[in-house]
Design an enzyme around this catalytic site. Structure first.
Site, PDB file in Angstrom:
ATOM      1  CD  GLU A  97      -4.844   6.643   2.214  1.00  0.00           C
ATOM      2  OE1 GLU A  97      -4.617   4.940   2.582  1.00  0.00           O
ATOM      3  OE2 GLU A  97      -4.230   6.911   2.235  1.00  0.00           O
ATOM      4  CG  HIS A 156       0.190   5.921  -0.319  1.00  0.00           C
ATOM      5  ND1 HIS A 156      -1.051   6.796  -0.672  1.00  0.00           N
ATOM      6  CD2 HIS A 156      -0.356   5.569   0.728  1.00  0.00           C
ATOM      7  CE1 HIS A 156      -2.419   6.184  -0.393  1.00  0.00           C
ATOM      8  NE2 HIS A 156      -1.844   5.923   0.886  1.00  0.00           N
ATOM      9  CG  HIS A 202      -1.674   1.131   1.641  1.00  0.00           C
ATOM     10  ND1 HIS A 202      -3.050   0.956   0.795  1.00  0.00           N
ATOM     11  CD2 HIS A 202      -1.018   2.838   1.736  1.00  0.00           C
ATOM     12  CE1 HIS A 202      -3.687   2.482   1.158  1.00  0.00           C
ATOM     13  NE2 HIS A 202      -2.593   3.733   2.051  1.00  0.00           N
ATOM     14  CD  GLU A 203       1.805   3.451   3.678  1.00  0.00           C
ATOM     15  OE1 GLU A 203       1.880   4.291   3.455  1.00  0.00           O
ATOM     16  OE2 GLU A 203       0.948   2.885   4.368  1.00  0.00           O
TER      17      GLU A 203
END
Length: 285
Positions: A212, A135, A131-132
């Site tokens: 997100e 980003h 997930h990070e």
């Protein structure tokens, strides 16, 4: 921005403004400079700020098996996402969380809390790291900076224009002297910046929530849906209990793995975990 506006007026550098009218081109140029300056400065110092506030321990030479696993997992995910290897760090906090920051895809930081490493299984941590990394790969830090700069510009520009006409209305439209803005202008500008800034914040939060979903989907594409779904379900278990929130830097909250529980959707920088789980379950890879 309200403070900047007051200082600008007190120093007398608002030459785009007089009792006879507004030089809109000068005002727009001024608004662009002020609007983007703070955003780009924040972006430039984002890694340093995160390290300072959270006392992050960068992993240069892993000193344990867990640190070695963490660095190698980030390295593998970065390679899959085709970005430069981020700096990896751990910060001491019971909060179960992680975040990514940095001025560019080639100069970034992925930080995880000690609480996350203690609480989550490794497949769940992999989902969080994916997930990070997404980003970073999506350029979310830069995009957020540009969005904030544009919104700041419009807030400054419109607040000056509206305050000028408020002052004209309160002072009488027939005033043709060269005394410049009156007391009504300063009050009007302050109120307008607060109200317009409030509306701008809603736009930023809406973008943050959409981002997100994209980061969750990106993690699923890097590692499969199972690790990210496991991480979200684990986070849901934690937030339904007695979650620990580390509020040392509210400015970084949008880049964490989850937001504060109990916030209404309009004011949340993250969607609800239920919505994220549902969206990820429906995702077609």
């Amino acid at each position: 921005m309200a403070v900047i506006g007051i200082v600008v007026n007190l120093l007398g550098v608002n030459h785009f403004l007089s009792a006879r009218g507004i030089d809109y081109r000068q005002l727009l140029a001024f608004s662009l400079v002020i609007g983007f300056a703070g955003s780009f400065i924040s972006l430039a110092i984002s890694k340093w700020m995160a390290k300072s506030i959270y006392n992050i321990h960068p992993i240069e030479n892993p000193s344990s098996e867990a640190e070695t696993w963490l660095v190698e997992t980030v390295r593998a995910l970065a390679a899959k996402a085709r970005i430069a290897m981020p700096e990896v760090g751990i910060y001491d906090s019971p909060e179960v969380n992680a975040f990514a920051t940095g001025p560019s895809r080639s100069n970034s930081l992925v930080a995880v809390s000690s609480g996350l490493l203690r609480t989550m299984k490794r497949d769940e941590v992999e989902g969080v790291l994916g997930h990070e990394i997404t980003h970073i790969a999506n350029g979310d830090m830069v995009t957020m900076t540009l969005l904030q700069g544009v919104l700041n510009t419009f807030v400054i520009f419109l607040s000056y224009v509206l305050a000028f006409f408020i002052d004209r209305f309160l002072s009488g439209n027939g005033r043709d002297d060269d005394r410049g803005p009156g007391f009504g202008f300063y009050i009007g500008q302050f109120v307008c910046q607060i109200l317009l800034g409030f509306l701008a914040s809603l736009v930023v939060l809406a973008y943050s929530r959409a981002r997100e979903y994209r980061a969750d989907a990106g993690s699923a594409r890097l590692e499969g849906k199972a690790p990210m779904l496991a991480a979200l379900r684990r986070l849901k278990e934690i937030t339904e209990g007695d979650p620990i929130i580390d509020d040392r830097s509210p400015a970084l909250s949008a880049f964490k793995i989850s937001g504060k529980p109990g916030h209404s959707s309009l004011w949340a920088d993250h969607p609800s975990l239920d919505d994220r789980i549902e969206a990820l379950e429906k995702l077609q890879l």
